[in-house]
Design a protein around this motif. Structure first.
Motif: not given
Length: 193
Positions: A49, A107, A110, A130, A134, A138-139, A176
């Motif tokens: 990412l 994200t 992505n 990443t 993040h 992301a997960r 975040e």
């Protein structure tokens, strides 16, 4: 009038305590990512990412180490080329194994565009790479976008390569935190409809 004022004060402090509790739990989870090592040695693809310092270089290093045969750089600029991204150069055989995903800007996007690539190429597993701050979001986004049977391994860019002191604390974690809970709220609302 006084009773109403007290109720507002109680509501404010209750909401503040809840947000503070959520933030401390989130910060603990994010910190745990910063202390972990790699979770996989081999997958179908490495998904980087883009947007954070050291991520692309770490992805190329994983490709070169044989962690996966394909490297996907997700979220690169529409005008980006391999030669512009890898100023130090990549070999012709490496170029054949690198995919530039240029459509995503968030994200979650992505995750959606990588899902399309995974389905086209038949990928069943990936190393998601990443920055430590993040990874939780992301997960979460990737686990929502991909099939349940798809295996996601996590790889964190080493902190020394991922932004130095400027991103070592709340300056990275606080944004975040809000983004993560915004995603969670959006997905919950989507599930309810």
């Amino acid at each position: 009038m006084k009773g109403r004022r007290y109720l507002l004060i109680i509501a404010f402090f209750t909401a503040f305590a809840l947000v503070f509790h959520l933030f401390t739990e989130f910060a603990k989870d994010v910190r745990a990512y910063s202390l972990r090592g790699a979770t996989a040695s081999r997958a179908d693809a490495i998904v980087v990412l883009t947007g954070g310092k050291g991520r692309i270089e770490a992805g190329l290093a994983l490709l070169r180490s044989g962690a996966a045969p394909t490297l996907v750089l997700s979220g690169v600029d529409r005008d980006a080329t391999l030669d512009a991204i890898f100023l130090n150069g990549v070999t012709e055989s490496e170029k054949k194994n690198i995919i530039l995903e240029k459509a995503s800007t968030t994200t979650y996007e992505n995750a959606l565009y990588v899902r399309e690539i995974a389905e086209e190429r038949g990928f069943k597993s990936m190393i998601l790479l990443t920055s430590w701050y993040h990874m939780k979001r992301a997960r979460y986004a990737f686990s929502r976008a991909l099939r349940d049977e798809f295996v996601i391994y996590e790889e964190i860019v080493p902190r020394s390569d991922a932004g130095g002191r400027a991103f070592s604390g709340a300056t990275a974690v606080l944004p975040e935190f809000f983004k993560y809970y915004w995603y969670a709220l959006r997905f919950k609302m989507k599930d309810w409809s």
